[in-house]
Design a protein around this motif. Structure first.
Motif, PDB file in Angstrom:
ATOM      1  N   ARG A  81     -38.753 -26.838 -53.845  1.00 17.13           N
ATOM      2  CA  ARG A  81     -38.013 -27.661 -53.213  1.00 17.13           C
ATOM      3  C   ARG A  81     -36.978 -26.931 -51.906  1.00 17.13           C
ATOM      4  NH1 ARG A  81     -38.041 -32.822 -55.513  1.00 17.13           N
ATOM      5  NH2 ARG A  81     -39.379 -32.864 -57.476  1.00 17.13           N
ATOM      6  N   ARG A  82     -36.534 -25.957 -52.315  1.00 22.27           N
ATOM      7  CA  ARG A  82     -35.314 -25.326 -51.634  1.00 22.27           C
ATOM      8  C   ARG A  82     -35.513 -23.957 -50.987  1.00 22.27           C
ATOM      9  NH1 ARG A  82     -30.645 -24.195 -53.859  1.00 22.27           N
ATOM     10  NH2 ARG A  82     -29.555 -24.729 -52.362  1.00 22.27           N
ATOM     11  N   HIS A  83     -36.617 -23.230 -51.359  1.00 24.96           N
ATOM     12  CA  HIS A  83     -36.606 -22.064 -50.778  1.00 24.96           C
ATOM     13  C   HIS A  83     -38.005 -21.574 -50.464  1.00 24.96           C
ATOM     14  CE1 HIS A  83     -32.623 -21.526 -52.448  1.00 24.96           C
ATOM     15  NE2 HIS A  83     -33.018 -21.663 -53.581  1.00 24.96           N
ATOM     16  N   ASN A  84     -38.954 -22.390 -50.641  1.00 27.43           N
ATOM     17  CA  ASN A  84     -40.320 -22.001 -50.283  1.00 27.43           C
ATOM     18  C   ASN A  84     -40.690 -21.204 -48.820  1.00 27.43           C
ATOM     19  OD1 ASN A  84     -43.220 -21.948 -51.092  1.00 27.43           O
ATOM     20  ND2 ASN A  84     -43.508 -23.307 -49.631  1.00 27.43           N
ATOM     21  N   ALA A  85     -40.998 -20.009 -48.973  1.00 29.00           N
ATOM     22  CA  ALA A  85     -41.572 -19.255 -47.869  1.00 29.00           C
ATOM     23  C   ALA A  85     -42.327 -18.174 -48.420  1.00 29.00           C
ATOM     24  CB  ALA A  85     -40.362 -18.795 -47.122  1.00 29.00           C
ATOM     25  N   ASN A  86     -42.827 -17.468 -47.764  1.00 30.66           N
ATOM     26  CA  ASN A  86     -43.711 -16.126 -48.047  1.00 30.66           C
ATOM     27  C   ASN A  86     -42.598 -14.867 -48.107  1.00 30.66           C
ATOM     28  OD1 ASN A  86     -45.707 -14.511 -48.683  1.00 30.66           O
ATOM     29  ND2 ASN A  86     -47.244 -15.229 -47.261  1.00 30.66           N
ATOM     30  N   VAL A  87     -42.864 -13.875 -48.934  1.00 28.12           N
ATOM     31  CA  VAL A  87     -42.045 -12.868 -49.182  1.00 28.12           C
ATOM     32  C   VAL A  87     -42.240 -11.633 -48.074  1.00 28.12           C
ATOM     33  CG1 VAL A  87     -41.665 -13.421 -51.487  1.00 28.12           C
ATOM     34  CG2 VAL A  87     -43.580 -12.026 -50.958  1.00 28.12           C
ATOM     35  N   SER A  88     -41.295 -10.909 -48.013  1.00 33.98           N
ATOM     36  CA  SER A  88     -41.312  -9.745 -46.990  1.00 33.98           C
ATOM     37  C   SER A  88     -42.031  -9.671 -45.860  1.00 33.98           C
ATOM     38  CB  SER A  88     -42.237  -8.657 -47.925  1.00 33.98           C
ATOM     39  OG  SER A  88     -41.623  -8.609 -49.166  1.00 33.98           O
ATOM     40  N   ARG A  89     -42.150 -10.969 -45.158  1.00 33.47           N
ATOM     41  CA  ARG A  89     -42.715 -11.203 -43.713  1.00 33.47           C
ATOM     42  C   ARG A  89     -42.077 -11.943 -42.771  1.00 33.47           C
ATOM     43  NH1 ARG A  89     -48.793 -12.347 -46.300  1.00 33.47           N
ATOM     44  NH2 ARG A  89     -48.637 -10.798 -47.777  1.00 33.47           N
ATOM     45  N   ALA A  90     -40.696 -12.358 -43.207  1.00 29.85           N
ATOM     46  CA  ALA A  90     -40.030 -13.230 -42.118  1.00 29.85           C
ATOM     47  C   ALA A  90     -38.609 -12.673 -42.320  1.00 29.85           C
ATOM     48  CB  ALA A  90     -40.080 -14.622 -42.652  1.00 29.85           C
ATOM     49  N   VAL A  91     -38.042 -12.942 -41.166  1.00 28.52           N
ATOM     50  CA  VAL A  91     -36.389 -12.762 -41.059  1.00 28.52           C
ATOM     51  C   VAL A  91     -35.592 -13.902 -41.149  1.00 28.52           C
ATOM     52  CG1 VAL A  91     -36.631 -10.429 -39.858  1.00 28.52           C
ATOM     53  CG2 VAL A  91     -36.248 -12.734 -38.609  1.00 28.52           C
ATOM     54  N   HIS A  92     -36.175 -15.096 -41.328  1.00 23.93           N
ATOM     55  CA  HIS A  92     -35.486 -16.248 -41.182  1.00 23.93           C
ATOM     56  C   HIS A  92     -35.078 -16.621 -42.687  1.00 23.93           C
ATOM     57  CE1 HIS A  92     -38.843 -18.358 -43.327  1.00 23.93           C
ATOM     58  NE2 HIS A  92     -39.756 -17.883 -42.126  1.00 23.93           N
ATOM     59  N   ALA A  93     -34.029 -17.461 -42.798  1.00 23.80           N
ATOM     60  CA  ALA A  93     -33.322 -17.555 -43.946  1.00 23.80           C
ATOM     61  C   ALA A  93     -34.213 -17.803 -45.103  1.00 23.80           C
ATOM     62  CB  ALA A  93     -32.309 -18.721 -43.825  1.00 23.80           C
ATOM     63  N   LEU A  94     -35.073 -18.841 -45.134  1.00 24.71           N
ATOM     64  CA  LEU A  94     -36.220 -19.194 -46.152  1.00 24.71           C
ATOM     65  C   LEU A  94     -36.814 -17.948 -46.607  1.00 24.71           C
ATOM     66  CD1 LEU A  94     -37.688 -22.554 -45.308  1.00 24.71           C
ATOM     67  CD2 LEU A  94     -35.693 -22.150 -47.033  1.00 24.71           C
ATOM     68  N   GLY A  95     -37.401 -17.064 -45.756  1.00 28.07           N
ATOM     69  CA  GLY A  95     -38.155 -15.906 -45.835  1.00 28.07           C
ATOM     70  C   GLY A  95     -37.070 -15.006 -46.775  1.00 28.07           C
ATOM     71  N   SER A  96     -35.984 -14.589 -46.272  1.00 24.00           N
ATOM     72  CA  SER A  96     -35.114 -14.064 -47.097  1.00 24.00           C
ATOM     73  C   SER A  96     -34.707 -14.483 -48.367  1.00 24.00           C
ATOM     74  CB  SER A  96     -33.664 -13.734 -46.296  1.00 24.00           C
ATOM     75  OG  SER A  96     -33.965 -13.146 -44.835  1.00 24.00           O
ATOM     76  N   GLU A  97     -34.627 -15.665 -48.418  1.00 24.20           N
ATOM     77  CA  GLU A  97     -34.558 -16.312 -49.680  1.00 24.20           C
ATOM     78  C   GLU A  97     -35.660 -16.070 -50.830  1.00 24.20           C
ATOM     79  OE1 GLU A  97     -31.378 -19.737 -48.159  1.00 24.20           O
ATOM     80  OE2 GLU A  97     -33.288 -20.418 -49.151  1.00 24.20           O
ATOM     81  N   ALA A  98     -36.576 -16.230 -50.421  1.00 21.31           N
ATOM     82  CA  ALA A  98     -37.855 -16.257 -51.379  1.00 21.31           C
ATOM     83  C   ALA A  98     -37.971 -14.498 -51.628  1.00 21.31           C
ATOM     84  CB  ALA A  98     -39.186 -16.564 -50.284  1.00 21.31           C
ATOM     85  N   THR A  99     -37.946 -13.649 -50.654  1.00 19.56           N
ATOM     86  CA  THR A  99     -38.111 -12.297 -50.926  1.00 19.56           C
ATOM     87  C   THR A  99     -36.939 -11.879 -52.236  1.00 19.56           C
ATOM     88  OG1 THR A  99     -38.964 -11.672 -48.809  1.00 19.56           O
ATOM     89  CG2 THR A  99     -37.887  -9.995 -50.116  1.00 19.56           C
ATOM     90  N   GLU A 100     -35.758 -12.397 -51.962  1.00 13.84           N
ATOM     91  CA  GLU A 100     -34.550 -12.188 -52.698  1.00 13.84           C
ATOM     92  C   GLU A 100     -34.975 -12.487 -54.060  1.00 13.84           C
ATOM     93  OE1 GLU A 100     -29.646 -12.673 -53.383  1.00 13.84           O
ATOM     94  OE2 GLU A 100     -30.858 -13.418 -51.506  1.00 13.84           O
ATOM     95  N   ALA A 101     -35.370 -13.908 -54.210  1.00  9.67           N
ATOM     96  CA  ALA A 101     -35.691 -14.543 -55.562  1.00  9.67           C
ATOM     97  C   ALA A 101     -36.976 -13.752 -56.275  1.00  9.67           C
ATOM     98  CB  ALA A 101     -36.258 -15.837 -55.219  1.00  9.67           C
ATOM     99  N   TYR A 102     -37.974 -13.385 -55.388  1.00 17.74           N
ATOM    100  CA  TYR A 102     -39.368 -12.627 -55.883  1.00 17.74           C
ATOM    101  C   TYR A 102     -38.878 -11.361 -56.541  1.00 17.74           C
ATOM    102  CZ  TYR A 102     -43.945 -10.817 -56.111  1.00 17.74           C
ATOM    103  OH  TYR A 102     -45.043 -10.166 -56.596  1.00 17.74           O
ATOM    104  N   GLU A 103     -38.137 -10.637 -55.583  1.00 16.64           N
ATOM    105  CA  GLU A 103     -37.644  -8.963 -56.117  1.00 16.64           C
ATOM    106  C   GLU A 103     -36.424  -9.442 -57.494  1.00 16.64           C
ATOM    107  OE1 GLU A 103     -38.942  -6.392 -55.461  1.00 16.64           O
ATOM    108  OE2 GLU A 103     -40.453  -7.453 -53.937  1.00 16.64           O
ATOM    109  N   GLY A 104     -35.637 -10.350 -57.207  1.00 18.52           N
ATOM    110  CA  GLY A 104     -34.939 -10.632 -58.300  1.00 18.52           C
ATOM    111  C   GLY A 104     -35.636 -10.735 -59.954  1.00 18.52           C
ATOM    112  N   ALA A 105     -36.763 -11.462 -59.761  1.00 16.58           N
ATOM    113  CA  ALA A 105     -37.587 -11.697 -60.827  1.00 16.58           C
ATOM    114  C   ALA A 105     -38.151 -10.411 -61.309  1.00 16.58           C
ATOM    115  CB  ALA A 105     -38.878 -12.678 -60.671  1.00 16.58           C
ATOM    116  N   ARG A 106     -38.406  -9.432 -60.463  1.00 13.90           N
ATOM    117  CA  ARG A 106     -38.755  -8.049 -60.754  1.00 13.90           C
ATOM    118  C   ARG A 106     -37.960  -7.411 -61.719  1.00 13.90           C
ATOM    119  NH1 ARG A 106     -43.109  -5.268 -58.148  1.00 13.90           N
ATOM    120  NH2 ARG A 106     -42.459  -6.462 -56.161  1.00 13.90           N
TER     121      ARG A 106
END
Length: 412
Positions: A55-80
């Motif tokens: 709903r709020r953060h959907n984007a691909n990881v590690s491939r975009a510098v826009h806000a959503l991309g950064s949020e998605a990457t942070e959430a994914y790596e946070g899960a790791r």
């Protein structure tokens, strides 16, 4: 969040209330879900975390510098990071993937295929799930290696003397379940891995049935590889991880090629990424792993020692009551076992038994449980399996046993 280890006793009724699906009915009866070994139910926080990502953060990881991309990457790596803390491993040694099946295949093709050769042996145990047998058979066929089988004691525990004797110089790899999905046997993996390491044998531990139900400290176990499946840990399906020692991660070639796992691609050659990302080609199940991170937080909040103690109490209750039923036989009576109860009733087919139990609102699994060699050793075609989790109750066990008695009369 519920009180965790070292705090006041857990309110298990409140814990059960965290699981929306457990509130439903089946065939007009309250659902009794005794199939946790197949998949775990999901608490509201996991469902909410997955929903919030889309709903709020959907984007691909590690491939975009826009806000959503950064949020998605942070959430994914946070899960790791969350999963690494949960398993007591380094984050940069944890490969996120779709689950244990993928993880073991990764080891088979990236570690085993380049190294094994004719004259080498792969040692597996009689109790393994097909996911820890078939990949090794495929690799053995391609390399000329052979498969050796470590057998069991009559109660379903490993014959440790025979296992150690089977660790001969030709054995290069030992594939072993931490907990059997059929017998519930908890294997002494720390001691086994220590003996294997003395002999230079690489160890692959299938942790699918351990990580959801007991404290798992991979650093203390001392294995080379450890695989977990997220959906059994109350996380989303299509999630999981492989932990690998740093030296293996550095030495193993990629299993899959594509985006994300590269640094530079040229037609005359490619430079691969480092660390776990080398093995994470393509777009991952981002939302699913965010949900798995939430599941790790949820389980840790209760405390895995508390969960293990709760399930041991449920197991003792269920075992005691089931053994009072005439003609019922349990498969797997090792002194150290998880809350997995495989059983049969004389004169009834397991599928008939499970079908009629379902009409009583009770969900158990029937069949061969992806463990054909084990059931052949047991001398049965199929069994029923009741597998319990911390969100189950003693009242459900009493209702299950009453349903068993009713169904037994119907099938008599």
């Amino acid at each position: 969040m519920h009180a965790g280890e070292g705090d006041r006793p857990i309110d298990w009724a409140a814990v059960r209330g965290d699981f929306p699906l457990l509130q439903r009915q089946v065939h007009g009866k309250p659902l009794i879900y005794f199939d946790a070994a197949n998949t775990g139910q999901k608490p509201e926080v996991v469902i909410a975390a997955t929903d919030d990502f889309y709903r709020r953060h959907n984007a691909n990881v590690s491939r975009a510098v826009h806000a959503l991309g950064s949020e998605a990457t942070e959430a994914y790596e946070g899960a790791r990071d969350k999963l690494a803390r949960f398993l007591n491993v380094r984050t940069d040694e944890l490969i996120l993937c779709s689950g244990t099946t993928f993880a073991i295949n990764l080891v088979a093709y990236s570690w085993g295929l380049p190294r094994l050769k004719a004259g080498d042996a792969i040692l597996v145990t009689r109790m393994e799930h097909h996911a820890n047998i078939v990949p090794w058979q495929l690799i053995a066929q391609r390399t000329g290696a052979t498969i050796k089988v470590a057998e069991l004691q009559p109660d379903g525990s490993l014959d440790l003397d025979a296992l150690h004797a089977a660790m001969t110089p030709d054995v290069k790899l030992l594939a072993l379940a931490h907990v059997s999905n059929v017998l519930g046997t908890i294997n002494p993996v720390t001691g086994i891995c220590r003996e294997a390491r003395k002999r230079g044998i690489v160890t692959v531990i299938d942790g699918s049935q351990a990580a959801p139900h007991m404290p798992v400290d991979i650093a203390a176990i001392g294995c080379d590889f450890y695989a977990v499946t997220g959906h059994k840990m109350s996380g989303p399906t299509g999630t999981g991880a492989l932990w690998a020692r740093r030296e293996h991660i550095n030495a193993m070639p990629p299993f899959l090629g594509g985006g994300e796992m590269i640094k530079e691609v040229r037609f005359d050659g490619t430079v691969f990424n480092e660390g776990p990302h080398k093995f994470e080609a393509g777009t991952p199940n981002i939302a699913g792993h965010v949900g798995l991170g939430a599941a790790c937080d949820y389980l840790a909040g209760i405390g895995m020692a508390n969960i293990a103690a709760r399930e041991q109490a449920l197991l003792a209750h269920a075992t005691e009551e089931m053994l009072k039923i005439d003609g019922l036989r349990l498969y797997g009576t090792a002194p150290h076992k998880a809350a997995v109860i495989s059983f049969a009733i004389a004169g009834t087919h397991s599928h008939d038994l499970a079908t009629l139990l379902d009409l009583e609102g009770v969900a158990v699994r029937s069949g061969q449980h992806c463990a054909h060699p084990l059931l052949q050793w047991l001398g049965v075609g199929t069994t029923c399996r009741a597998s319990l989790a911390f969100y189950n109750t003693h009242e459900e066990i009493d209702a299950f046993v009453a349903a068993l008695r009713k169904v037994k009369r119907l099938l008599a």
